[in-house]
Design an enzyme around this catalytic site. Sequence first.
Site, PDB file in Angstrom:
ATOM      1  N   ASN A 203       0.862  -1.193   0.000  1.00 55.76           N
ATOM      2  CA  ASN A 203       0.000   0.000   0.000  1.00 55.76           C
ATOM      3  C   ASN A 203       0.898   1.243   0.000  1.00 55.76           C
ATOM      4  O   ASN A 203       1.509   1.567   1.016  1.00 55.76           O
ATOM      5  CB  ASN A 203      -0.890  -0.049   1.257  1.00 55.76           C
ATOM      6  CG  ASN A 203      -1.657   1.241   1.493  1.00 55.76           C
ATOM      7  OD1 ASN A 203      -1.794   2.077   0.586  1.00 55.76           O
ATOM      8  ND2 ASN A 203      -2.150   1.423   2.710  1.00 55.76           N
TER       9      ASN A 203
ATOM     10  N   LYS B 249       0.046   4.294  -0.191  1.00 58.49           N
ATOM     11  CA  LYS B 249      -0.599   5.476   0.419  1.00 58.49           C
ATOM     12  C   LYS B 249      -0.445   6.686  -0.510  1.00 58.49           C
ATOM     13  O   LYS B 249      -0.439   6.512  -1.730  1.00 58.49           O
ATOM     14  CB  LYS B 249      -0.031   5.725   1.825  1.00 58.49           C
ATOM     15  CG  LYS B 249      -0.063   4.455   2.691  1.00 58.49           C
ATOM     16  CD  LYS B 249       0.174   4.682   4.145  1.00 58.49           C
ATOM     17  CE  LYS B 249       0.099   3.345   4.878  1.00 58.49           C
ATOM     18  NZ  LYS B 249       0.149   3.473   6.311  1.00 58.49           N
TER      19      LYS B 249
ATOM     20  N   HIS C  28      -9.418   1.378   5.394  1.00 56.67           N
ATOM     21  CA  HIS C  28      -8.089   1.514   6.016  1.00 56.67           C
ATOM     22  C   HIS C  28      -8.209   2.432   7.234  1.00 56.67           C
ATOM     23  O   HIS C  28      -8.986   3.389   7.221  1.00 56.67           O
ATOM     24  CB  HIS C  28      -7.086   2.091   5.000  1.00 56.67           C
ATOM     25  CG  HIS C  28      -5.686   2.053   5.518  1.00 56.67           C
ATOM     26  ND1 HIS C  28      -5.214   2.994   6.407  1.00 56.67           N
ATOM     27  CD2 HIS C  28      -4.672   1.180   5.316  1.00 56.67           C
ATOM     28  CE1 HIS C  28      -3.959   2.686   6.724  1.00 56.67           C
ATOM     29  NE2 HIS C  28      -3.613   1.595   6.072  1.00 56.67           N
TER      30      HIS C  28
ATOM     31  N   GLU D 218      -6.525   4.773   8.332  1.00 57.61           N
ATOM     32  CA  GLU D 218      -6.323   6.211   8.081  1.00 57.61           C
ATOM     33  C   GLU D 218      -7.603   6.841   7.544  1.00 57.61           C
ATOM     34  O   GLU D 218      -7.932   7.990   7.870  1.00 57.61           O
ATOM     35  CB  GLU D 218      -5.145   6.403   7.114  1.00 57.61           C
ATOM     36  CG  GLU D 218      -3.819   6.155   7.824  1.00 57.61           C
ATOM     37  CD  GLU D 218      -2.707   5.617   6.948  1.00 57.61           C
ATOM     38  OE1 GLU D 218      -2.787   5.713   5.710  1.00 57.61           O
ATOM     39  OE2 GLU D 218      -1.736   5.073   7.516  1.00 57.61           O
TER      40      GLU D 218
ATOM     41  N   GLU E  94      -5.036  -4.946  10.972  1.00 56.64           N
ATOM     42  CA  GLU E  94      -3.980  -3.945  11.128  1.00 56.64           C
ATOM     43  C   GLU E  94      -4.209  -3.161  12.425  1.00 56.64           C
ATOM     44  O   GLU E  94      -4.987  -2.186  12.434  1.00 56.64           O
ATOM     45  CB  GLU E  94      -3.996  -2.956   9.955  1.00 56.64           C
ATOM     46  CG  GLU E  94      -3.764  -3.577   8.612  1.00 56.64           C
ATOM     47  CD  GLU E  94      -3.258  -2.547   7.609  1.00 56.64           C
ATOM     48  OE1 GLU E  94      -2.143  -2.723   7.105  1.00 56.64           O
ATOM     49  OE2 GLU E  94      -3.953  -1.556   7.355  1.00 56.64           O
TER      50      GLU E  94
ATOM     51  N   GLY F 114       2.798   2.223  10.874  1.00 55.44           N
ATOM     52  CA  GLY F 114       3.769   3.302  10.710  1.00 55.44           C
ATOM     53  C   GLY F 114       4.562   3.631  11.968  1.00 55.44           C
ATOM     54  O   GLY F 114       5.200   4.679  12.048  1.00 55.44           O
TER      55      GLY F 114
ATOM     56  N   SER G 131       3.689  -2.099  10.318  1.00 56.08           N
ATOM     57  CA  SER G 131       5.141  -2.147  10.512  1.00 56.08           C
ATOM     58  C   SER G 131       5.768  -3.468  10.075  1.00 56.08           C
ATOM     59  O   SER G 131       6.726  -3.937  10.688  1.00 56.08           O
ATOM     60  CB  SER G 131       5.511  -1.808  11.964  1.00 56.08           C
ATOM     61  OG  SER G 131       5.146  -0.466  12.249  1.00 56.08           O
TER      62      SER G 131
HETATM   63  P1  PGA Z   1       3.000   0.359   7.660  1.00 58.37           P
HETATM   64  O1  PGA Z   1       1.501   0.585   7.102  1.00 58.37           O
HETATM   65  O2  PGA Z   1       3.503  -0.918   7.036  1.00 58.37           O
HETATM   66  O3  PGA Z   1       3.762   1.562   7.186  1.00 58.37           O
HETATM   67  O4  PGA Z   1       2.920   0.262   9.126  1.00 58.37           O
HETATM   68  C1  PGA Z   1       0.635  -0.494   6.911  1.00 58.37           C
HETATM   69  C2  PGA Z   1      -0.668   0.001   6.346  1.00 58.37           C
HETATM   70  O5  PGA Z   1      -1.069   1.124   6.667  1.00 58.37           O
HETATM   71  O6  PGA Z   1      -1.333  -0.713   5.564  1.00 58.37           O
END
Ligand code: PGA
Length: 254
Positions: free
Chosen positions: A9, A11, A96, A98, A168, A174, A212
């Site tokens: 992903n 983003k 997601h 976010e 997640e 992140g 992560s």
């Molecule tokens: P990350 O994000 O691997 O940077 O922690 C995962 C995601 O948001 O799908």
Amino acid sequence: MRKSLVAGNWKMNMTVAETVAYFAAGQLDLPAEYAKVDVAIIPPFTALAAARLECEKRGLLLGAQNCHPQPSGAFTGEISADFLKELGCSHVLCGHSERRALFQEGEVFVAEKVRRALDAGLQPIVCIGETLEERQAGHTERKLDKQLTPVLKLIKRDEVRKLVVAYEPVWAIGTGLNADPMDVEIEFVNLRDLVGHHGVASIDVRMLYGGSVSAENAAAFAARPSIDGVLVGGASLKPDVFRAIVDAFARAKK
Ligand code: PGA
């Protein structure tokens, strides 16, 4: 037998030029034996067309980061699942964390996106996960149930094979703090129970971990039999790092 899926992903990163350069690095020219693992790239909308060309050449899958629950209409700035299908997408992220947190997407709205994605012939990757406060309060299961149940209510029995659930934890996204793979397996048992209660064959649902994931920890997730793949954010932006994660799954899933 569920096939593993390693999805990157991106983003809100990567221009068209950067997308072309990413593939030109050659790291995603995968050997034939890697066909046992599905690899998907999930770029921003603006890079989908460029990524499609590159993915098709390499047998990689293409996903989008979001779609709207309606097929078309007066929704300025939104993207329909049908548009994504036309652009060669096979998958779309729905809910997601976010989007849930920054754009106030609620559970029912996310479930409607999943429904729409299925109707358009896409495979939805439904993202669910608890915050740190919820985890500390012992409410993880309750939260996952709250997020997944509205989705399950809108899914027909025979569609469950197309559903991908990405667990997640919000505190892991992140932050560099990944969940323990054994804890993830425990959550997956609970999630499969929940899916089973909705009368669908929970064994068929692909379940990914995200948060992560890195070149260093990917093998530990790949080694767990019930973890069907990973959703990778930051680590997917560098082709060599993403390749190392794909390698871990290709090695583990024989
Ligand atoms: P990350 O994000 O691997 O940077 O922690 C995962 C995601 O948001 O799908």
